[in-house]
Write a protein that holds these residues in place. Structure first.
Motif, PDB file in Angstrom:
ATOM      1  N   MET A 235       0.531  -1.036  -0.235  1.00 31.11           N
ATOM      2  CA  MET A 235       0.004  -0.355  -0.238  1.00 31.11           C
ATOM      3  C   MET A 235       0.831   1.208  -0.117  1.00 31.11           C
ATOM      4  N   GLN A 236       1.842   1.342   0.859  1.00 29.85           N
ATOM      5  CA  GLN A 236       2.609   2.214   0.750  1.00 29.85           C
ATOM      6  C   GLN A 236       3.095   2.577  -0.699  1.00 29.85           C
ATOM      7  N   TYR A 237       3.619   1.911  -1.157  1.00 29.77           N
ATOM      8  CA  TYR A 237       4.114   1.683  -2.664  1.00 29.77           C
ATOM      9  C   TYR A 237       3.268   2.792  -3.761  1.00 29.77           C
ATOM     10  N   PHE A 238       1.844   1.750  -3.338  1.00 29.71           N
ATOM     11  CA  PHE A 238       1.052   2.689  -3.887  1.00 29.71           C
ATOM     12  C   PHE A 238       0.646   4.232  -4.128  1.00 29.71           C
ATOM     13  N   LEU A 239       1.176   4.287  -2.937  1.00 25.20           N
ATOM     14  CA  LEU A 239       0.957   5.993  -2.832  1.00 25.20           C
ATOM     15  C   LEU A 239       1.856   6.401  -3.066  1.00 25.20           C
ATOM     16  N   LEU A 240       3.152   5.960  -2.566  1.00 24.47           N
ATOM     17  CA  LEU A 240       4.808   6.893  -3.385  1.00 24.47           C
ATOM     18  C   LEU A 240       4.846   6.885  -4.728  1.00 24.47           C
ATOM     19  N   PHE A 241       4.062   5.961  -6.156  1.00 19.56           N
ATOM     20  CA  PHE A 241       3.863   5.953  -7.327  1.00 19.56           C
ATOM     21  C   PHE A 241       2.919   7.230  -7.382  1.00 19.56           C
ATOM     22  N   GLY A 242       1.483   6.800  -7.006  1.00 18.81           N
ATOM     23  CA  GLY A 242       0.718   7.603  -7.251  1.00 18.81           C
ATOM     24  C   GLY A 242       1.602   8.670  -7.274  1.00 18.81           C
ATOM     25  N   LEU A 243       1.973   9.571  -6.115  1.00 20.31           N
ATOM     26  CA  LEU A 243       2.120  10.921  -6.015  1.00 20.31           C
ATOM     27  C   LEU A 243       3.500  10.925  -7.075  1.00 20.31           C
ATOM     28  N   ILE A 244       4.405  10.288  -6.981  1.00 16.76           N
ATOM     29  CA  ILE A 244       5.107  10.249  -8.494  1.00 16.76           C
ATOM     30  C   ILE A 244       4.897  10.597  -9.761  1.00 16.76           C
ATOM     31  N   GLY A 245       3.859   9.846 -10.109  1.00 13.86           N
ATOM     32  CA  GLY A 245       2.937  10.592 -11.324  1.00 13.86           C
ATOM     33  C   GLY A 245       2.002  11.170 -11.644  1.00 13.86           C
ATOM     34  N   ALA A 246       1.391  12.350 -10.175  1.00 10.49           N
ATOM     35  CA  ALA A 246       0.801  12.740 -10.036  1.00 10.49           C
ATOM     36  C   ALA A 246       1.757  13.572 -10.233  1.00 10.49           C
ATOM     37  N   LEU A 247       3.417  13.734  -9.739  1.00 11.68           N
ATOM     38  CA  LEU A 247       4.598  15.056 -10.100  1.00 11.68           C
ATOM     39  C   LEU A 247       5.116  15.248 -11.489  1.00 11.68           C
ATOM     40  N   VAL A 248       4.939  13.724 -12.049  1.00  6.30           N
ATOM     41  CA  VAL A 248       5.717  13.859 -13.254  1.00  6.30           C
ATOM     42  C   VAL A 248       4.336  14.527 -14.778  1.00  6.30           C
ATOM     43  N   ALA A 249       2.817  14.429 -14.422  1.00  6.05           N
ATOM     44  CA  ALA A 249       1.631  15.014 -14.862  1.00  6.05           C
ATOM     45  C   ALA A 249       1.803  16.472 -14.816  1.00  6.05           C
ATOM     46  N   VAL A 250       2.183  17.540 -13.992  1.00  5.88           N
ATOM     47  CA  VAL A 250       2.020  18.392 -13.103  1.00  5.88           C
ATOM     48  C   VAL A 250       3.073  18.897 -14.448  1.00  5.88           C
ATOM     49  N   GLY A 251       4.317  18.284 -13.785  1.00  5.37           N
ATOM     50  CA  GLY A 251       5.225  18.574 -14.289  1.00  5.37           C
ATOM     51  C   GLY A 251       5.640  18.611 -15.682  1.00  5.37           C
ATOM     52  N   LEU A 252       4.738  17.820 -16.235  1.00  4.63           N
ATOM     53  CA  LEU A 252       4.468  17.720 -18.208  1.00  4.63           C
ATOM     54  C   LEU A 252       3.555  18.644 -18.200  1.00  4.63           C
ATOM     55  N   TYR A 253       2.997  18.691 -17.575  1.00  2.76           N
ATOM     56  CA  TYR A 253       2.372  20.589 -17.954  1.00  2.76           C
ATOM     57  C   TYR A 253       2.426  21.570 -18.676  1.00  2.76           C
ATOM     58  N   ALA A 254       3.332  22.067 -16.578  1.00  2.00           N
ATOM     59  CA  ALA A 254       4.180  23.226 -16.369  1.00  2.00           C
ATOM     60  C   ALA A 254       5.327  23.257 -16.539  1.00  2.00           C
ATOM     61  N   LEU A 255       5.629  22.258 -18.370  1.00  2.47           N
ATOM     62  CA  LEU A 255       6.543  22.672 -19.715  1.00  2.47           C
ATOM     63  C   LEU A 255       6.317  23.153 -20.764  1.00  2.47           C
ATOM     64  N   VAL A 256       5.118  21.803 -21.211  1.00  3.34           N
ATOM     65  CA  VAL A 256       4.120  22.643 -21.858  1.00  3.34           C
ATOM     66  C   VAL A 256       4.024  23.461 -22.448  1.00  3.34           C
ATOM     67  N   SER A 257       3.411  23.668 -20.252  1.00  2.29           N
ATOM     68  CA  SER A 257       2.450  25.498 -21.074  1.00  2.29           C
ATOM     69  C   SER A 257       3.650  26.539 -21.292  1.00  2.29           C
ATOM     70  N   TRP A 258       5.041  26.378 -20.336  1.00  2.00           N
ATOM     71  CA  TRP A 258       6.340  27.213 -20.608  1.00  2.00           C
ATOM     72  C   TRP A 258       7.177  27.544 -21.820  1.00  2.00           C
ATOM     73  N   LEU A 259       6.737  26.058 -22.600  1.00  2.00           N
ATOM     74  CA  LEU A 259       7.057  26.163 -24.178  1.00  2.00           C
ATOM     75  C   LEU A 259       6.188  26.848 -24.560  1.00  2.00           C
ATOM     76  N   ARG A 260       4.560  26.917 -24.197  1.00  2.00           N
ATOM     77  CA  ARG A 260       4.476  27.454 -25.200  1.00  2.00           C
ATOM     78  C   ARG A 260       3.995  28.873 -25.141  1.00  2.00           C
ATOM     79  N   LYS A 261       4.040  29.479 -23.943  1.00  2.00           N
ATOM     80  CA  LYS A 261       3.911  31.005 -23.565  1.00  2.00           C
ATOM     81  C   LYS A 261       5.572  31.848 -24.112  1.00  2.00           C
ATOM     82  N   ARG A 262       6.792  30.944 -24.002  1.00  2.00           N
ATOM     83  CA  ARG A 262       8.384  31.626 -24.748  1.00  2.00           C
ATOM     84  C   ARG A 262       8.060  31.201 -26.054  1.00  2.00           C
TER      85      ARG A 262
END
Length: 95
Positions: free
Chosen positions: A1-28
């Motif tokens: 169960m603890q690894y599910f939460l850890l990798f769920g958090l990693i997945g959420a961070l990757v998704a937010v990071g990719l969204y921020a990257l694409v937004s930053w690239l488009r803005k510039r």
């Protein structure tokens, strides 16, 4: 169960990071070639695999295998990510 939460958090961070990257690239208004996206995605997948291998081997009480796997899988991931970053930065500088 603890690894599910850890990798769920990693997945959420990757998704937010990719969204921020694409937004930053488009803005510039920075164009990224398809092969740079491919290299970046492969590097990111390798990095997540290295982290998963590390935690899995540590859970199985194989610390040497955990560290070696992190090195063997993580080093090419970081190299790919750094090369991709340099390619995009070089193109953005030229524009």
């Amino acid at each position: 169960m603890q690894y599910f939460l850890l990798f769920g958090l990693i997945g959420a961070l990757v998704a937010v990071g990719l969204y921020a990257l694409v937004s930053w690239l488009r803005k510039r208004n920075i164009k990224v070639a398809w092969y740079e996206w491919l290299m970046g995605i492969i590097g990111l997948v390798l990095l997540v695999m290295a982290i998963q291998h590390f935690f899995g081997a540590m859970a199985e009480l194989f610390p040497f295998a955990a560290w070696m796997g992190l090195l063997i899988i993580g080093a090419p991931a970081l190299i790919l990510l750094l090369v991709t970053w340099q390619l995009v930065a070089k193109r953005a500088k030229q524009s």
